[in-house]
Write a protein that holds these residues in place. Structure first.
Motif, PDB file in Angstrom:
ATOM      1  N   MET A 168       0.877  -1.495   0.039  1.00  0.00           N
ATOM      2  CA  MET A 168      -0.129   0.057   0.127  1.00  0.00           C
ATOM      3  C   MET A 168       0.854   1.430  -0.006  1.00  0.00           C
ATOM      4  O   MET A 168       0.449   2.387  -0.253  1.00  0.00           O
ATOM      5  N   MET A 169       1.958   1.150   0.289  1.00  0.00           N
ATOM      6  CA  MET A 169       3.077   2.336   0.610  1.00  0.00           C
ATOM      7  C   MET A 169       3.259   2.849  -0.703  1.00  0.00           C
ATOM      8  O   MET A 169       3.405   4.003  -0.880  1.00  0.00           O
ATOM      9  N   HIS A 170       3.107   2.133  -1.850  1.00  0.00           N
ATOM     10  CA  HIS A 170       3.614   2.368  -3.272  1.00  0.00           C
ATOM     11  C   HIS A 170       2.238   2.709  -4.107  1.00  0.00           C
ATOM     12  O   HIS A 170       2.116   2.768  -5.303  1.00  0.00           O
ATOM     13  N   ASN A 171       0.882   2.756  -3.332  1.00  0.00           N
ATOM     14  CA  ASN A 171      -0.282   2.736  -4.233  1.00  0.00           C
ATOM     15  C   ASN A 171      -0.502   4.250  -4.591  1.00  0.00           C
ATOM     16  O   ASN A 171      -0.581   5.081  -3.590  1.00  0.00           O
ATOM     17  N   PRO A 172      -0.482   4.587  -5.862  1.00  0.00           N
ATOM     18  CA  PRO A 172      -0.743   5.771  -6.351  1.00  0.00           C
ATOM     19  C   PRO A 172      -1.952   6.471  -5.705  1.00  0.00           C
ATOM     20  O   PRO A 172      -2.164   7.804  -5.480  1.00  0.00           O
ATOM     21  N   GLU A 173      -3.116   5.805  -5.570  1.00  0.00           N
ATOM     22  CA  GLU A 173      -4.314   6.183  -5.202  1.00  0.00           C
ATOM     23  C   GLU A 173      -4.146   6.575  -3.661  1.00  0.00           C
ATOM     24  O   GLU A 173      -4.896   7.591  -3.292  1.00  0.00           O
ATOM     25  N   LEU A 174      -3.654   5.730  -2.843  1.00  0.00           N
ATOM     26  CA  LEU A 174      -3.352   6.297  -1.245  1.00  0.00           C
ATOM     27  C   LEU A 174      -2.415   7.565  -0.998  1.00  0.00           C
ATOM     28  O   LEU A 174      -2.705   8.028  -0.254  1.00  0.00           O
ATOM     29  N   ILE A 175      -1.631   7.445  -2.092  1.00  0.00           N
ATOM     30  CA  ILE A 175      -0.691   8.612  -1.778  1.00  0.00           C
ATOM     31  C   ILE A 175      -1.294   9.906  -2.222  1.00  0.00           C
ATOM     32  O   ILE A 175      -1.120  10.816  -1.601  1.00  0.00           O
ATOM     33  N   ALA A 176      -2.264   9.797  -3.221  1.00  0.00           N
ATOM     34  CA  ALA A 176      -2.976  11.095  -3.534  1.00  0.00           C
ATOM     35  C   ALA A 176      -4.028  11.473  -2.691  1.00  0.00           C
ATOM     36  O   ALA A 176      -4.201  12.383  -2.378  1.00  0.00           O
ATOM     37  N   ALA A 177      -4.764  10.284  -2.006  1.00  0.00           N
ATOM     38  CA  ALA A 177      -5.490  10.405  -0.861  1.00  0.00           C
ATOM     39  C   ALA A 177      -4.939  11.244   0.218  1.00  0.00           C
ATOM     40  O   ALA A 177      -5.537  12.468   0.937  1.00  0.00           O
ATOM     41  N   ALA A 178      -3.623  11.006   0.381  1.00  0.00           N
ATOM     42  CA  ALA A 178      -3.085  11.655   1.531  1.00  0.00           C
ATOM     43  C   ALA A 178      -2.548  13.016   1.369  1.00  0.00           C
ATOM     44  O   ALA A 178      -2.699  13.954   1.931  1.00  0.00           O
ATOM     45  N   ILE A 179      -2.278  13.280   0.142  1.00  0.00           N
ATOM     46  CA  ILE A 179      -1.890  14.575  -0.388  1.00  0.00           C
ATOM     47  C   ILE A 179      -2.987  15.530  -0.311  1.00  0.00           C
ATOM     48  O   ILE A 179      -3.172  16.484   0.023  1.00  0.00           O
ATOM     49  N   LEU A 180      -4.396  14.993  -0.824  1.00  0.00           N
ATOM     50  CA  LEU A 180      -5.572  15.733  -1.060  1.00  0.00           C
ATOM     51  C   LEU A 180      -6.269  16.046   0.311  1.00  0.00           C
ATOM     52  O   LEU A 180      -7.089  16.979   0.472  1.00  0.00           O
ATOM     53  N   LEU A 181      -5.950  15.149   1.159  1.00  0.00           N
ATOM     54  CA  LEU A 181      -6.488  15.358   2.639  1.00  0.00           C
ATOM     55  C   LEU A 181      -5.926  16.497   3.354  1.00  0.00           C
ATOM     56  O   LEU A 181      -6.608  17.084   4.269  1.00  0.00           O
ATOM     57  N   LEU A 182      -4.536  16.623   3.309  1.00  0.00           N
ATOM     58  CA  LEU A 182      -3.833  17.397   4.335  1.00  0.00           C
ATOM     59  C   LEU A 182      -3.633  18.862   3.466  1.00  0.00           C
ATOM     60  O   LEU A 182      -3.208  18.705   2.402  1.00  0.00           O
ATOM     61  N   ASN A 183      -3.818  19.846   4.329  1.00  0.00           N
ATOM     62  CA  ASN A 183      -3.423  21.153   3.851  1.00  0.00           C
ATOM     63  C   ASN A 183      -2.388  21.622   4.705  1.00  0.00           C
ATOM     64  O   ASN A 183      -1.723  20.923   5.435  1.00  0.00           O
ATOM     65  N   ARG A 184      -1.927  23.115   4.682  1.00  0.00           N
ATOM     66  CA  ARG A 184      -0.730  23.182   5.283  1.00  0.00           C
ATOM     67  C   ARG A 184      -1.025  23.192   6.976  1.00  0.00           C
ATOM     68  O   ARG A 184       0.102  23.242   7.505  1.00  0.00           O
ATOM     69  N   SER A 185      -2.322  23.312   7.383  1.00  0.00           N
ATOM     70  CA  SER A 185      -2.438  23.133   8.953  1.00  0.00           C
ATOM     71  C   SER A 185      -2.634  21.752   9.429  1.00  0.00           C
ATOM     72  O   SER A 185      -2.871  21.742  10.558  1.00  0.00           O
ATOM     73  N   GLY A 186      -2.838  20.972   8.377  1.00  0.00           N
ATOM     74  CA  GLY A 186      -2.702  19.356   8.775  1.00  0.00           C
ATOM     75  C   GLY A 186      -4.231  18.927   8.769  1.00  0.00           C
ATOM     76  O   GLY A 186      -4.439  17.791   9.348  1.00  0.00           O
ATOM     77  N   LEU A 187      -5.225  19.847   8.532  1.00  0.00           N
ATOM     78  CA  LEU A 187      -6.522  19.667   8.836  1.00  0.00           C
ATOM     79  C   LEU A 187      -7.305  19.441   7.344  1.00  0.00           C
ATOM     80  O   LEU A 187      -6.795  20.049   6.473  1.00  0.00           O
ATOM     81  N   TYR A 188      -8.120  18.567   7.579  1.00  0.00           N
ATOM     82  CA  TYR A 188      -9.361  18.121   6.520  1.00  0.00           C
ATOM     83  C   TYR A 188     -10.243  19.578   6.160  1.00  0.00           C
ATOM     84  O   TYR A 188     -10.929  19.678   6.830  1.00  0.00           O
ATOM     85  N   LYS A 189      -9.938  20.153   5.195  1.00  0.00           N
ATOM     86  CA  LYS A 189     -10.804  21.352   4.769  1.00  0.00           C
ATOM     87  C   LYS A 189     -11.453  21.425   3.454  1.00  0.00           C
ATOM     88  O   LYS A 189     -10.666  21.502   2.406  1.00  0.00           O
TER      89      LYS A 189
END
Length: 146
Positions: free
Chosen positions: A61-82
């Motif tokens: 799972m560490m190399h799954n592009p969808e999970l990596i994209a999900a993590a990138i899209l979830l976090l913004n600069r303050s670390g919260l989902y907005k």
């Protein structure tokens, strides 16, 4: 075992548990276990077995592009989902909604499946899906009615 407990608490939370949290939590757990491995002398076999188990279960799972994209899209600069931040970018917002589904292992999902299992008995095996869904919603929302 404190890092493992903290990781499980985050992943099994009832609120704000999205697929995008999986990889950051696993990476954080691996980093904490590595630090423990270098500083601990008593529990090395346990720490190494936990590390091997995490790698065996989540390694691919560490190399799954969808999970990596999900993590990138979830976090913004303050670390919260907005979601407000993503409203000005509709394509990215839609991708974030698609990739950041709730984790099926969260406590809320487990409670839902448990309640559904109690409703779906042998006598109710022929119940249609709409009726089953209505009964499940009534059972779960009973506290708001009373």
């Amino acid at each position: 075992m404190k890092p493992v407990v903290k990781a499980l608490n985050i992943l099994q939370s009832e609120t704000n548990t999205h697929m995008g949290w999986l990889l950051p939590v696993i990476f954080q757990l691996q980093a904490k276990l590595s630090r423990l491995e270098t500083s601990s002398k008593m529990c090395l076999p346990l720490i190494r077995e936990v590390q091997d188990g995490v790698q065996k279960r989540f390694g691919e799972m560490m190399h799954n592009p969808e999970l990596i994209a999900a993590a990138i899209l979830l976090l913004n600069r303050s670390g919260l989902y907005k979601m407000d931040l993503l409203n000005s970018f509709p394509h990215i917002r839609n991708l974030s909604l698609k990739l950041n589904t709730g984790l099926p292992a969260s406590a809320a999902c487990e409670r839902l499946f448990s309640s559904a299992g109690l409703l779906f008995t042998a006598k109710r095996a022929r119940m249609n899906s709409a009726n089953f869904e209505n009964k499940l919603l009534l059972k779960l929302n009973r506290k708001f009615i009373e």
